[in-house]
Design a protein around this motif. Structure first.
Motif, short mmCIF file in Angstrom:
data_model
loop_
_atom_site.label_atom_id
_atom_site.label_comp_id
_atom_site.label_asym_id
_atom_site.label_seq_id
_atom_site.Cartn_x
_atom_site.Cartn_y
_atom_site.Cartn_z
N ASN A 172 10.84 -9.52 16.59
CA ASN A 172 10.16 -8.21 17.09
C ASN A 172 10.58 -6.91 16.05
O ASN A 172 9.63 -6.06 15.84
N ASP A 173 11.88 -7.03 15.65
CA ASP A 173 12.06 -6.05 14.75
C ASP A 173 11.28 -6.15 13.33
O ASP A 173 10.94 -5.21 12.79
N PHE A 174 11.18 -7.68 12.85
CA PHE A 174 10.15 -7.62 11.62
C PHE A 174 8.72 -6.92 11.87
O PHE A 174 8.44 -6.41 10.99
N ILE A 175 8.18 -7.49 13.02
CA ILE A 175 6.75 -7.03 13.20
C ILE A 175 6.71 -5.66 13.43
O ILE A 175 5.83 -4.87 12.99
N ARG A 176 7.80 -4.92 13.89
CA ARG A 176 7.72 -3.57 13.95
C ARG A 176 7.75 -2.88 12.60
O ARG A 176 7.08 -1.90 12.43
N ALA A 177 8.50 -3.33 11.72
CA ALA A 177 8.70 -3.00 10.29
C ALA A 177 7.40 -3.12 9.57
O ALA A 177 6.69 -2.16 8.87
N VAL A 178 6.69 -4.19 9.67
CA VAL A 178 5.36 -4.53 9.03
C VAL A 178 4.51 -3.48 9.89
O VAL A 178 3.52 -2.92 9.05
N VAL A 179 4.40 -3.30 11.01
CA VAL A 179 3.34 -2.26 11.67
C VAL A 179 3.56 -0.80 11.03
O VAL A 179 2.74 0.07 10.89
N ASN A 180 4.70 -0.80 10.90
CA ASN A 180 5.25 0.72 10.35
C ASN A 180 4.78 1.01 8.89
O ASN A 180 5.01 2.13 8.60
N LEU A 181 4.08 0.01 8.36
CA LEU A 181 3.62 0.28 6.87
C LEU A 181 2.44 0.97 7.11
O LEU A 181 2.07 1.14 6.15
N ILE A 182 1.54 0.74 8.07
CA ILE A 182 0.31 1.36 8.26
C ILE A 182 0.23 2.66 7.95
O ILE A 182 0.99 3.58 8.62
N PRO A 183 -0.38 3.50 7.09
CA PRO A 183 -0.32 4.79 6.92
C PRO A 183 -1.04 5.35 8.04
O PRO A 183 -1.96 4.86 8.62
N MET A 214 14.49 6.65 10.86
CA MET A 214 14.87 5.30 10.22
C MET A 214 13.98 4.88 9.07
O MET A 214 12.73 4.82 9.32
N ASN A 215 14.79 4.67 8.16
CA ASN A 215 14.10 3.79 6.96
C ASN A 215 13.34 2.46 7.33
O ASN A 215 13.94 1.75 7.90
N ASN A 216 12.34 2.50 6.69
CA ASN A 216 11.85 1.18 6.95
C ASN A 216 12.16 0.06 5.91
O ASN A 216 12.26 0.26 4.76
N PRO A 217 12.81 -1.08 6.12
CA PRO A 217 13.31 -1.83 5.26
C PRO A 217 12.13 -2.65 4.33
O PRO A 217 12.53 -3.23 3.44
N LEU A 218 10.89 -2.47 4.88
CA LEU A 218 9.86 -3.11 4.24
C LEU A 218 9.34 -1.82 3.62
O LEU A 218 9.11 -0.81 3.84
N GLN A 219 8.91 -2.05 1.96
CA GLN A 219 8.20 -0.98 1.35
C GLN A 219 7.23 -1.44 0.45
O GLN A 219 7.26 -2.71 -0.12
N LEU A 220 6.09 -0.73 0.39
CA LEU A 220 5.06 -1.03 -0.72
C LEU A 220 4.89 -0.08 -1.92
O LEU A 220 5.32 1.01 -1.44
N ARG A 221 4.99 -0.12 -2.96
CA ARG A 221 4.65 0.55 -3.87
C ARG A 221 3.37 1.25 -3.88
O ARG A 221 2.46 0.90 -3.33
N THR A 222 3.60 2.60 -4.62
CA THR A 222 2.20 3.08 -4.62
C THR A 222 1.82 3.63 -6.00
O THR A 222 2.58 3.96 -6.72
N VAL A 223 0.55 3.23 -6.23
CA VAL A 223 0.14 3.24 -7.62
C VAL A 223 -0.93 4.34 -7.74
O VAL A 223 -1.72 4.48 -6.93
N LYS A 224 -1.77 4.88 -9.01
CA LYS A 224 -2.75 5.71 -9.13
C LYS A 224 -3.89 4.93 -9.49
O LYS A 224 -3.59 4.32 -10.82
N VAL A 225 -4.98 4.65 -9.19
CA VAL A 225 -6.02 3.96 -9.92
C VAL A 225 -6.48 4.95 -11.07
O VAL A 225 -6.74 5.94 -10.99
N MET A 226 -6.32 4.41 -12.35
CA MET A 226 -6.75 4.93 -13.48
C MET A 226 -8.21 4.60 -14.07
O MET A 226 -8.81 5.27 -14.63
N ARG A 227 -8.60 3.17 -13.79
CA ARG A 227 -9.83 2.83 -14.67
C ARG A 227 -10.45 1.75 -13.58
O ARG A 227 -9.73 0.82 -13.20
N TYR A 228 -11.81 1.86 -13.37
CA TYR A 228 -12.56 1.25 -12.58
C TYR A 228 -13.19 0.03 -13.80
O TYR A 228 -13.76 0.41 -14.43
#
Length: 264
Positions: free
Chosen positions: A207-218, A1-15
């Motif tokens: 509960n559904d929202f909390i489940r979706a948030v917790v499912n974001l954890i890699p 099941m797709n998570n309704p919450l999503q975070l973008r992923t970026v690549k660090v280029m410069r410190y």
């Protein structure tokens, strides 16, 4: 099941520069989307547990209507930082290869000062309730972890929240405990509407929202060589802790009201 919450992923280029605050050594960094971020490293301080607390705290706060910077996963390449002359920072970068966490950098923001800017009782109550839920010990007069940006209040830095996960002992019992440290909360004197906020926020944090948030954890943030627990078992503990704490919110709202009464 797709998570309704999503975070973008970026690549660090410069410190860009370190932010020498506390022991975690976050940094301003530029990503491949050309935005600047406050980068929080998996190899620092409390490691991925601070990142998990930040992730869960930020996204719960966002759902409740607070202004929080956009949160992204930030990939750090193994070659990144090899030319960094500072040995401490170089070690930190080497220990943080892989997926880290970053927040949009609010350029020009200033630290919230309660002697300069007064928040109304409703907003104060909402922030106090959030921090009681998350057991966030880090919103005190000494370190408010709030910013004023374009005349609006923004919440930052939830890495010290959910401190139960630093030991994992009696987590079910801890979920039902009052948040005694609320007595030190910078906004407690103005938190006069906790009962109203309690009803409003519990309706949002299903509960559904909390489940979706917790499912974001890699998944690799949930593995730990010191335990036989699987990543999914750890994920389930976060879910159970948060849902139990929400269901038992009268315990921490009552404690906050008692603590406030002793101040005013």
């Amino acid at each position: 099941m797709n998570n309704p919450l999503q975070l973008r992923t970026v690549k660090v280029m410069r410190y860009v520069t370190p932010l020498r605050e506390g022991g975690s050594l976050p940094a301003i960094a530029e990503a491949d989307d050309e935005f600047l971020y406050v980068l929080k490293f998996r190899g620092a301080g409390q490691g991925v547990k601070a990142l998990i607390a930040e992730l869960l705290g930020c996204e719960i706060a966002r759902a409740l209507g607070f202004r929080v910077p956009e949160l992204v996963f930030a990939n750090l390449d193994t070659a990144f930082g090899r030319t960094e002359p500072d040995e401490e920072i170089q070690d930190l970068l080497k220990a943080s290869t892989g997926l880290n966490l970053a927040l949009h950098y609010l350029s020009g923001a200033i630290t919230y000062d309660p002697t300069v800017t007064c928040l109304d009782d409703e907003l104060s109550s909402k922030i106090v309730w959030l921090d009681c839920l998350l057991t966030n010990v880090d919103r005190t007069p000494r370190n408010t972890n709030m910013l004023m940006w374009h005349k609006e209040l923004w919440l930052i830095d939830h890495g010290a929240a959910l401190y139960f996960h630093h030991s994992w002992h009696n987590w079910a019992e801890q979920a039902k405990r009052p948040f005694i440290q609320v007595k030190d909360h910078v906004l407690l004197p103005w938190a006069s509407q906790l009962d109203t906020v309690d009803t409003e926020f519990k309706a949002i944090l299903t509960n559904d929202f909390i489940r979706a948030v917790v499912n974001l954890i890699p998944e690799d943030w949930l593995t730990d060589a010191s335990t036989e627990d699987t990543a999914e078992q750890r994920r389930e503990v976060y879910y159970q802790f948060l849902t139990t704490r929400i269901a038992s919110s009268s315990t921490f709202t009552t404690e906050a009201q008692h603590a406030r009464a002793s101040l005013i």
